[in-house]
Each structure stands twice: as C-alpha cells, then as structure tokens.
Write an enzyme that holds these catalytic residues in place. Structure first.
Site, PDB file in Angstrom:
ATOM      1  N   ALA A   1      -3.235  -5.622  -2.875  1.00 48.30           N
ATOM      2  CA  ALA A   1      -2.227  -5.904  -1.855  1.00 48.30           C
ATOM      3  C   ALA A   1      -2.339  -7.327  -1.307  1.00 48.30           C
ATOM      4  O   ALA A   1      -1.321  -8.020  -1.121  1.00 48.30           O
ATOM      5  CB  ALA A   1      -2.328  -4.897  -0.721  1.00 48.30           C
TER       6      ALA A   1
ATOM      7  N   CYS B   1      -4.949   4.094   9.666  1.00 41.95           N
ATOM      8  CA  CYS B   1      -5.429   5.476   9.715  1.00 41.95           C
ATOM      9  C   CYS B   1      -6.927   5.515   9.994  1.00 41.95           C
ATOM     10  O   CYS B   1      -7.604   6.492   9.673  1.00 41.95           O
ATOM     11  CB  CYS B   1      -5.099   6.219   8.421  1.00 41.95           C
ATOM     12  SG  CYS B   1      -5.781   5.468   6.931  1.00 41.95           S
TER      13      CYS B   1
ATOM     14  N   PHE C   1       0.868  -1.195   0.000  1.00 41.20           N
ATOM     15  CA  PHE C   1       0.000   0.000   0.000  1.00 41.20           C
ATOM     16  C   PHE C   1       0.905   1.245   0.000  1.00 41.20           C
ATOM     17  O   PHE C   1       0.746   2.140   0.816  1.00 41.20           O
ATOM     18  CB  PHE C   1      -0.923   0.049   1.223  1.00 41.20           C
ATOM     19  CG  PHE C   1      -1.778  -1.161   1.455  1.00 41.20           C
ATOM     20  CD1 PHE C   1      -2.978  -1.332   0.763  1.00 41.20           C
ATOM     21  CD2 PHE C   1      -1.416  -2.120   2.380  1.00 41.20           C
ATOM     22  CE1 PHE C   1      -3.786  -2.438   1.000  1.00 41.20           C
ATOM     23  CE2 PHE C   1      -2.219  -3.226   2.629  1.00 41.20           C
ATOM     24  CZ  PHE C   1      -3.405  -3.394   1.936  1.00 41.20           C
TER      25      PHE C   1
ATOM     26  N   ASP D   1       1.253  -1.334  -4.962  1.00 43.68           N
ATOM     27  CA  ASP D   1       0.027  -0.545  -4.865  1.00 43.68           C
ATOM     28  C   ASP D   1      -0.885  -0.933  -6.021  1.00 43.68           C
ATOM     29  O   ASP D   1      -0.410  -1.450  -7.044  1.00 43.68           O
ATOM     30  CB  ASP D   1       0.335   0.957  -4.907  1.00 43.68           C
ATOM     31  CG  ASP D   1      -0.771   1.794  -4.291  1.00 43.68           C
ATOM     32  OD1 ASP D   1      -0.684   2.096  -3.078  1.00 43.68           O
ATOM     33  OD2 ASP D   1      -1.713   2.147  -5.010  1.00 43.68           O
TER      34      ASP D   1
END
Length: 405
Positions: free
Chosen positions: A284, A344, A233, A255
């Site tokens: 991925a 995230c 990623f 990616d």
C-alpha cells in the site's frame, strides 16, 4: 477454614486484586492477579474453575489457561451453572434476537466475544453457514456443544471452525480450519449495502469477510455518486464495491493479496460493475507513492489498513504508520474531495489515532495550501456491541475528512 469440595478446581484472587471489578462485570483475570502455585499452573488450558476473592467468597465460574496472560475468563456468575449445549444456546438466543432486530437478511456478526457472553469467541453468519473463531482455549475444548447450539438456535446446516490468527497464538493454540458440519463449496456471495462481496470462508482472512465496516461503507456511499474512488488496503473489495453500489463512476482497489483482489473482481462481476472496477496489487505504501508520482488524483480516497498497533508495545510504531498513511493519501485527494482513514487497533484509542491522522494530513497537504475538515467519525456496527467493562471490544475507528483550500 475447610475448603468446600467441588467437582472443579478453585482459583483465588490475591488480597489486593480488584474483586469488585469482577462483580461489576469485568470479564478477565490476569495471571498476576491470582494466587498461583503448581496446582493452578498445571490446570489444563480450557478447563473450568471456580473463582473466589481473597476471603474465599465465590465470584464466578471461569475458564482458565495457564499459558495465557489472561489466566481466567468469566463465563457465568452462577455457582451452579453448567457449560453445556443448553448454556451455549441461551446465549446464542439472546444474541440472535438482537441481530434479527437489526437486519432483514442473515448476514452479520452473530457473536462478538465477551460482549455477547462468550469470551474469546467470534461467530459470523453467512446465510446458512456460521464461521466460528474460537480464540480462547475453553472454546476449543467445548467446540462441539458450541457448534451444536449454533445449529439448534439458528437452523444453519454448515458450521466452520476458523482457528487462525494472532489471538490464538497468544493463547498457545495451534492454527487449524475445519468444517464441523455441512459443506462449503467455494466463495460465498454476501450482500451488504447494495454491494456483493465474495467471502472465502475457508482460506480468507478472519472469518472470510469484515462485517464491522458496514455503517462506514454506508456513510462513504453518501460521498461517492459520480466520483472516482481509491480504496487502499481493500481486502475483497471493501469500500470500493460499496462505492460502486453507491453510484461511483469508478473504483480502484489496492491490496497486497492476489486472492483477495480476485475475490473483489468476482464481487464486481456479480454486481455488473466490472467495467468501472479495477485492481492494483502491491504494498500500500509503495502504491500510494507511485500514484502520486504518476500524477493521479481521486475524488474520494479511503484507507482501511490492518491493525498497526495490536498491543501497547506496538503503539508508537503503529501511530507512525497511521500518520504515514494519512501523509501519503491526502495529496491524492482532489480539492473538495474526501479522505477516509480507518483503524482496527484497540491499543490506539480514538484520540491518539485522530492525532496521528491530523499530523499526517497536515504534512501531506499543508505545503499545498490545503487543510482538512473532520466531517464524520464512525465505529463498528451494532452487531459488534461494545462491552462497557472492556475497552478492547470497541476497536474500530473511521475518520472522514474533507480536503479544502
């Protein structure tokens, strides 16, 4: 009691809503916390209003959006505040002073939304260019004085509005990207941790580059000298280019986006590292599986996926995805090597994310007679300050493990 006459409308908390939280700095008011009627529901998205408690005491000047679960965002606790160019400039001055303390070059997150007093607004600076993400309706409405204040305070000539992404959809806002002033001529080179990244300010993800991983890139650089690195990623080069700047013998970026990998290759070329850099395009999970089948191993493997759990409803599914990443990545790490796993997703807090990673690593290498040592926990950089009253502002987590026998 006669309601005072003001030039802007008034909205009011329900009797059992927590007015104290607003007084103590909470930045949001949800639709179910307010007394709503046809008048309040018909307020124009992005318009300003006075927020009062149930006893009709003034609490804050807010921006409203009846189309969002976050009905009101606190802008100012002064009843006489005027949200104009000067108001924006005052907040930008405060934010800029902090960033200039941290960095010797103008490449950083300048405005981190609520944490910098501009709710829903993100501004990343790329030298003479600022890219604004107005992720709340009020910032769309007031984009002109915001852009003018950015030019006034920072001296930049170019301001880009990048109005894309999931957050705008939640606000009922259309997607649009436009140059508000100046010009953009192709991808822009961005120096960070000794690496060079190429940022597409008009067509890239978010603002074109992720500054939040800067300290985690720097930590990874301490692990990679003379070693072979896999970056899953990778976006425009992420950990791979940072690793090459840190002395890695080679780095492979994986990616699903061809444009992102092309920008990564441009960054490696700008660093003079093309001969030690390679890319592989694909899903991925598929690539991780294929690398294992090919018998590949690496000294350092780092996975920095998108937000698998962007909200509470997706939390369990997201945690399973993080566990799967860890399970597939861990066997690719040579004994004594390092594994970095990032999230995230603000909905997946540190404890839940770490638990998912631990389970995945155990399933991935336990049968090989290996275990893991958690050696470092990282977060976003200091140009992404966390607002104590808003857990969502502290979204980034990075866990680094050493895989041992």
């Amino acid at each position: 009691m006669t309601e005072p006459s003001f030039s802007i409308p008034t909205i009011r908390l329900k009797p059992k809503s927590n007015a104290r939280a607003i007084r103590h700095g909470a930045p949001w008011v949800y639709d179910n916390e307010l007394v709503t009627d046809r008048r309040t529901k018909s307020l124009a998205p992005g318009s300003l209003a006075r927020l009062e408690d149930a006893e009709r005491n003034f609490l804050a000047l807010v921006a409203v959006n009846p189309n969002s679960r976050i009905f009101a965002r606190v802008l100012d606790h002064s009843e006489t505040a005027e949200v104009d160019q000067d108001w924006f400039a005052a907040r930008i001055v405060t934010a800029l002073a902090h960033r200039e303390t941290l960095f010797d070059a103008p490449f950083y997150r300048l405005i981190h939304a609520e944490s910098d007093g501009l709710p829903g607004v993100v501004v990343d600076r790329f030298g003479d260019t600022c890219v604004v993400q107005p992720n709340a309706a009020w910032a769309d409405v007031l984009i002109a004085p915001l852009a003018a204040a950015l030019r006034e305070v920072t001296g930049v000539s170019t301001v880009v509005m990048n109005g894309t992404g999931r957050a705008r959809g939640l606000e009922g806002l259309e997607e649009k990207t436009e140059i508000l002033s100046g010009k953009v001529e192709g991808p822009l080179p961005v120096p960070m941790n000794g690496a060079t990244y190429m940022a597409d300010l008009l067509g890239g993800q978010k603002t074109g580059l992720f500054y939040d991983q800067r300290p985690n890139h720097a930590f990874a650089q301490r692990l990679v000298a003379g070693k072979r690195v896999l970056d899953i990623f990778s976006h425009v080069g992420g950990f791979a280019l940072a690793s090459l700047a840190g002395g890695a013998s080679s780095a492979l970026s994986v990616d699903s986006s061809a444009p992102a990998l092309d920008l990564a290759e441009q960054g490696a070329a700008a660093m003079g590292k093309s001969d030690t850099f390679s890319t592989r395009r694909g899903d991925a999970f598929d690539v991780l599986t294929a690398l294992a089948e090919e018998g590949e191993t690496f000294d350092v493997v780092i996975c920095d996926p998108p937000a698998f759990a962007p909200n509470k409803s997706s939390l369990e599914k997201g945690l399973r995805a993080y566990e799967r990443v860890a399970r597939l990545a861990a066997p690719l790490v040579r004994e004594g090597g390092y594994l970095g796993l990032c999230s995230c997703s603000h909905a997946a807090d540190l404890d839940r994310f770490r638990g998912a990673c631990n389970r995945g690593i155990g399933r991935g290498v336990g049968h090989l007679g290996r275990s893991a040592q958690l050696i470092h926990t990282g977060f976003a950089g200091a140009d992404h300050p966390l607002m104590p009253q808003l857990a969502e502002s502290g979204y980034l987590k990075a866990l680094f493990y050493r895989i041992v026998a």
